[in-house]
Design a protein around this motif. Structure first.
Motif, PDB file in Angstrom:
ATOM      1  N   ALA A  20       0.751  -1.110   0.106  1.00  0.00           N
ATOM      2  CA  ALA A  20      -0.089  -0.024  -0.068  1.00  0.00           C
ATOM      3  C   ALA A  20       1.081   1.068   0.166  1.00  0.00           C
ATOM      4  O   ALA A  20       0.552   2.151  -0.581  1.00  0.00           O
ATOM      5  N   SER A  21       1.998   1.094   0.786  1.00  0.00           N
ATOM      6  CA  SER A  21       3.002   2.274   0.696  1.00  0.00           C
ATOM      7  C   SER A  21       3.489   2.710  -0.612  1.00  0.00           C
ATOM      8  O   SER A  21       3.737   3.844  -1.035  1.00  0.00           O
ATOM      9  N   VAL A  22       4.192   1.443  -1.182  1.00  0.00           N
ATOM     10  CA  VAL A  22       4.552   1.697  -2.405  1.00  0.00           C
ATOM     11  C   VAL A  22       3.732   2.153  -3.604  1.00  0.00           C
ATOM     12  O   VAL A  22       4.048   3.255  -4.334  1.00  0.00           O
ATOM     13  N   PHE A  33       6.523   2.263  -8.830  1.00  0.00           N
ATOM     14  CA  PHE A  33       5.469   1.047  -8.883  1.00  0.00           C
ATOM     15  C   PHE A  33       6.352  -0.125  -9.290  1.00  0.00           C
ATOM     16  O   PHE A  33       5.801  -1.101  -9.215  1.00  0.00           O
ATOM     17  N   ALA A  34       7.559   0.171 -10.039  1.00  0.00           N
ATOM     18  CA  ALA A  34       8.312  -1.295 -10.256  1.00  0.00           C
ATOM     19  C   ALA A  34       8.719  -2.082  -9.185  1.00  0.00           C
ATOM     20  O   ALA A  34       8.791  -3.310  -9.357  1.00  0.00           O
ATOM     21  N   ALA A  35       9.013  -1.635  -7.882  1.00  0.00           N
ATOM     22  CA  ALA A  35       8.767  -2.637  -6.802  1.00  0.00           C
ATOM     23  C   ALA A  35       7.692  -3.506  -6.675  1.00  0.00           C
ATOM     24  O   ALA A  35       7.842  -4.482  -6.269  1.00  0.00           O
ATOM     25  N   LEU A  36       6.369  -3.037  -6.823  1.00  0.00           N
ATOM     26  CA  LEU A  36       5.354  -3.833  -6.706  1.00  0.00           C
ATOM     27  C   LEU A  36       5.466  -5.040  -7.958  1.00  0.00           C
ATOM     28  O   LEU A  36       5.142  -6.136  -7.417  1.00  0.00           O
ATOM     29  N   HIS A  40       5.630  -9.018  -7.289  1.00  0.00           N
ATOM     30  CA  HIS A  40       4.611  -9.985  -7.603  1.00  0.00           C
ATOM     31  C   HIS A  40       4.451 -10.820  -8.807  1.00  0.00           C
ATOM     32  O   HIS A  40       3.505 -11.684  -9.084  1.00  0.00           O
ATOM     33  N   VAL A  41       5.198 -10.413  -9.815  1.00  0.00           N
ATOM     34  CA  VAL A  41       5.350 -10.852 -10.991  1.00  0.00           C
ATOM     35  C   VAL A  41       5.246 -12.310 -11.196  1.00  0.00           C
ATOM     36  O   VAL A  41       4.455 -12.826 -11.967  1.00  0.00           O
ATOM     37  N   ASP A  42       6.030 -12.850 -10.499  1.00  0.00           N
ATOM     38  CA  ASP A  42       6.488 -14.338 -10.420  1.00  0.00           C
ATOM     39  C   ASP A  42       5.021 -14.969 -10.229  1.00  0.00           C
ATOM     40  O   ASP A  42       4.776 -16.000 -10.922  1.00  0.00           O
ATOM     41  N   ALA A  43       4.414 -14.581  -8.787  1.00  0.00           N
ATOM     42  CA  ALA A  43       3.313 -15.293  -8.641  1.00  0.00           C
ATOM     43  C   ALA A  43       2.098 -15.318  -9.593  1.00  0.00           C
ATOM     44  O   ALA A  43       1.498 -16.062  -9.804  1.00  0.00           O
ATOM     45  N   VAL A  44       1.991 -14.089 -10.151  1.00  0.00           N
ATOM     46  CA  VAL A  44       0.784 -13.599 -10.934  1.00  0.00           C
ATOM     47  C   VAL A  44       1.053 -14.530 -12.356  1.00  0.00           C
ATOM     48  O   VAL A  44       0.115 -15.171 -13.066  1.00  0.00           O
ATOM     49  N   GLU A  63      -0.550  -6.995 -19.220  1.00  0.00           N
ATOM     50  CA  GLU A  63      -1.606  -5.958 -19.114  1.00  0.00           C
ATOM     51  C   GLU A  63      -2.227  -6.047 -17.787  1.00  0.00           C
ATOM     52  O   GLU A  63      -2.677  -4.940 -17.292  1.00  0.00           O
ATOM     53  N   THR A  64      -1.818  -6.881 -16.972  1.00  0.00           N
ATOM     54  CA  THR A  64      -2.165  -6.862 -15.620  1.00  0.00           C
ATOM     55  C   THR A  64      -1.617  -5.711 -14.898  1.00  0.00           C
ATOM     56  O   THR A  64      -2.050  -4.974 -14.065  1.00  0.00           O
ATOM     57  N   PHE A  65      -0.294  -5.761 -15.135  1.00  0.00           N
ATOM     58  CA  PHE A  65       0.365  -4.636 -14.277  1.00  0.00           C
ATOM     59  C   PHE A  65       0.448  -3.352 -15.151  1.00  0.00           C
ATOM     60  O   PHE A  65       0.322  -2.107 -14.262  1.00  0.00           O
ATOM     61  N   THR A  66       0.094  -3.221 -16.501  1.00  0.00           N
ATOM     62  CA  THR A  66      -0.313  -2.061 -17.079  1.00  0.00           C
ATOM     63  C   THR A  66      -1.415  -1.435 -16.374  1.00  0.00           C
ATOM     64  O   THR A  66      -1.683  -0.213 -16.118  1.00  0.00           O
ATOM     65  N   THR A  67      -2.582  -2.171 -16.333  1.00  0.00           N
ATOM     66  CA  THR A  67      -3.842  -1.743 -15.586  1.00  0.00           C
ATOM     67  C   THR A  67      -3.759  -1.278 -14.149  1.00  0.00           C
ATOM     68  O   THR A  67      -4.329  -0.546 -13.826  1.00  0.00           O
TER      69      THR A  67
END
Length: 210
Positions: A20-22, A33-36, A40-44, A63-67
């Motif tokens: 939430a802080s990021v 936002f790159a930290a997020l 989580h990219v591997d899990a998604v 597309e998920t992370f772009t959205t």
């Protein structure tokens, strides 16, 4: 090197921050936002790839992370999203998967037709039999997943493959926790029926056949 309270040597500011802080910081510092993404990219990707295959997953995860980036101003932990971004990200990913319902069903049906591997080099007959039995379980599970209503499949796979809790799955889908419990119960009952009454723990064994 200067470090803030609670942040050790070798730990970046983003590592020490909650999701939430990021996200909040990324509203003024978009590059944060790159930290997020890194967290989580591997899990998604693993979740989407299991549902639609690796090639489609590459595009849908992007597309998920772009959205998510475009909608980061809507993320509000005070309104039920919580400090963990996983339910939010998995919700976006699941919504994108919904555009590929037919492809997903075809994928599971194809997996259901894959014959069990016959390992003729296996020295112990009981181990070979176990491998064939596991293959049969995968086929039955894949067939059952293909036949589930999409809303039940979404809940089941968010819990089983996304590793979300019931509450997190409810946040991901924007439904009450009671609805998640009800859909999950029905989905599990369907899988038990497909496995002849066995508990569907073998869901984890359904894997890619690219």
């Amino acid at each position: 090197m200067t470090v803030g309270p609670g942040v050790g040597i070798g730990t970046t500011r983003a590592d020490a921050e909650s999701d939430a802080s990021v996200i909040a910081r990324s509203r003024d510092e978009p590059e944060a936002f790159a930290a997020l993404f890194d967290r989580h990219v591997d899990a998604v990707h693993r979740y989407v790839a299991r549902r639609l295959g690796g090639e489609v997953a590459d595009d849908l995860v992007a597309e998920t992370f772009t959205t998510a980036f475009q909608q980061r101003h809507r993320f509000d932990p005070a309104r039920g999203t919580g400090p963990d971004a996983r339910p939010w990200l998995f919700g976006i990913a699941t919504n994108l998967v919904s555009r590929h319902r037919r492809a997903e069903a075809r994928r599971f049906k194809a997996m259901a037709r894959v014959p069990a591997p016959a390992d003729h080099d296996e020295p112990l007959a009981d181990r070979a039999a176990d491998r064939v039995a596991a293959g049969a379980v995968r086929r039955e599970l894949a067939a059952a997943l293909a036949s589930l209503p999409p809303r039940h499949r979404d809940v089941l796979l968010l819990v089983a493959w996304g590793e979300l809790s019931y509450e997190e799955s409810a946040r991901a889908l924007g439904v009450p926790v009671g609805t998640v419990r009800s859909r999950l119960h029905r989905a599990r009952s369907k899988l038990r029926e497909a496995l002849g009454g066995s508990h569907p723990t073998a869901l984890r064994e359904v894997s890619d056949h690219e």
